[in-house]
Write an enzyme that holds these catalytic residues in place. Structure first.
Site, mmCIF file in Angstrom:
data_model
loop_
_atom_site.group_PDB
_atom_site.id
_atom_site.type_symbol
_atom_site.label_atom_id
_atom_site.label_comp_id
_atom_site.label_asym_id
_atom_site.label_seq_id
_atom_site.Cartn_x
_atom_site.Cartn_y
_atom_site.Cartn_z
ATOM 1 N N ASP A 14 46.485 39.941 22.679
ATOM 2 C CA ASP A 14 47.801 40.109 22.065
ATOM 3 C C ASP A 14 48.754 39.088 22.683
ATOM 4 O O ASP A 14 49.014 39.113 23.888
ATOM 5 C CB ASP A 14 48.303 41.539 22.313
ATOM 6 C CG ASP A 14 49.507 41.888 21.453
ATOM 7 O OD1 ASP A 14 49.898 41.062 20.601
ATOM 8 O OD2 ASP A 14 50.058 42.986 21.629
ATOM 9 N N ASP A 108 49.354 37.058 15.702
ATOM 10 C CA ASP A 108 49.464 37.088 17.161
ATOM 11 C C ASP A 108 48.514 38.039 17.873
ATOM 12 O O ASP A 108 48.629 38.233 19.086
ATOM 13 C CB ASP A 108 50.898 37.404 17.575
ATOM 14 C CG ASP A 108 51.363 38.769 17.085
ATOM 15 O OD1 ASP A 108 50.730 39.317 16.171
ATOM 16 O OD2 ASP A 108 52.364 39.285 17.615
ATOM 17 N N GLU A 109 47.565 38.632 17.177
ATOM 18 C CA GLU A 109 46.616 39.505 17.870
ATOM 19 C C GLU A 109 45.288 39.561 17.140
ATOM 20 O O GLU A 109 45.214 39.368 15.927
ATOM 21 C CB GLU A 109 47.188 40.917 18.047
ATOM 22 C CG GLU A 109 47.506 41.638 16.776
ATOM 23 C CD GLU A 109 47.957 43.075 17.018
ATOM 24 O OE1 GLU A 109 47.358 43.756 17.879
ATOM 25 O OE2 GLU A 109 48.896 43.513 16.330
#
Length: 374
Positions: A14, A108-109
């Protein structure tokens, strides 16, 4: 935990305050300052906040006006999703150096299954450390990671030592880790559900674990079964490199509230055109059209209609949306309109694939007897 359950080495990576961190990286004068991506103007909404801004209580989905009150020195930055996507692809390339089993959740993850990996490294913890170091050295950003036996626990763990940290929950630590956890930390337990659990004396994983399956299903419906198993460390969902799209949508927030359906028709035409364009680009079609209406007081209303055939054409989407718009009277002036198409033909193809043994994506479970070096 049952020895029949699959045990995998899962990493959840993350990125730390991704959008805001990209802006600070690209604009050194913003480093160390409280910034918010989006949120500018009297009707803006914060998309992301730097850690400097979070200290003041600024967070995503917050109205820009409130964010400014909480942090008078807050700097608003226009979102640049093209740049965020570019950086996300760089990070993803690093992931693929270790495994092809990468399941992105957003820009983003992502989840990574490194049970068997390209480096031949038996330690998922060391792999996570190496990945985070490479992201920092090659991209210039920090990331946090969670490492454990399944996706659920790995995701919880990635939030444990943020920012720029990681946490490993070894197989023998899983049950104790979940028992001491605040129920609000459980992925899948939202704010409303957490309040309901509090009212019933459920504050920690241990107290959740003490409730029977029948009790949880009685009070939490279908989700009760999910809660019953996750608190016991049971979550068998695999890392799926190709996630099937479930819906496709577009929406617009207006600079001035709209008070009449007549003023909304032109807006809906543009939104329908955008949805149609995205459907065509993705080569998908859907049956269920949903109109999303957010009123000036921020209350939300959705109206849906399912057609007997798959569609992607703008004119059909627009006409159906118009019917939904006039289905009932507006409760207030409107600040946002959105159109989404679900019940896509991708789900039909996925169901057909599951029913065909020759196309099954099921992989052989990894025995719990396998020795792990987490």
């Amino acid at each position: 935990m049952s020895s029949d359950l699959p045990i995998r080495k899962i990493i959840h990576v993350d990125m730390d305050a991704f959008y805001a961190s990209v802006e600070q990286m690209d604009n050194p004068e913003l480093m160390g300052k409280p910034i918010a991506v989006g949120g500018g103007g009297k009707r803006g909404v914060v998309s992301a906040a730097s850690y400097e801004a979070r200290k003041f209580g600024v967070k995503s989905a917050m109205a820009g006006t409130l964010a400014s009150k909480l942090c008078p020195e807050l700097i608003f930055v226009r979102a640049n999703f093209e740049r965020y996507t570019e950086i996300s692809k760089q990070i993803r390339h690093i992931f693929f150096d270790y495994t092809d089993l990468v399941e992105p959740l957003s820009l983003d993850e992502a989840y990574l299954d490194v049970t068997e990996n390209k480096k031949g490294n038996p330690s998922a913890t060391l792999i996570a450390t190496e990945i985070r170091e490479r992201i920092f050295n090659e991209v210039g950003l920090t990331a946090s990671a969670g490492i454990s036996i399944n996706k659920f626990i790995a995701k919880i763990a990635s939030d444990y030592n943020k920012p720029n940290g990681q946490k490993t929950v070894n197989p023998e630590e899983v049950l104790g880790f979940l028992e001491q956890l605040d129920i609000r930390k459980f992925y899948g337990v939202g704010k409303v559900t957490a309040e309901k659990m509090y009212q019933k004396g459920i504050f920690t994983g241990l107290e959740l674990k003490q409730k029977s399956l029948d009790y949880l299903e009685e009070h939490f419906g279908k989700s009760g079964k999910y809660y019953y198993y996750i608190v016991r460390g049971i979550h068998t969902s695999e890392v799926k490199p190709h996630r099937t799209r479930k819906s496709l949508a577009a929406e617009r927030t207006f600079s001035e509230n709209l008070s009449s359906e007549i003023f909304m028709l032109e807006k809906l035409e543009h939104i329908a055109e955008e949805v149609s364009r995205r459907l065509t680009k993705s080569k998908v079609a859907g049956k269920t059209i949903t109109l999303k209406i957010k009123y000036s007081d921020f209350t939300l209303n959705t109206r849906s209609k399912t057609l007997p055939y798959y569609i992607s054409d703008k004119s059909v989407i627009l006409e159906t949306t118009k019917d939904l718009l006039y289905q009932e009277k507006l409760n207030n002036s409107v600040r946002l309109l959105g159109i989404s198409l679900s019940n896509l033909n991708t789900e039909k193809k996925e169901a057909e694939s599951k029913n065909d043994p020759s196309k099954s994506e099921e992989k052989q479970n990894v025995s719990a007897q396998l020795r792990f070096e987490f």
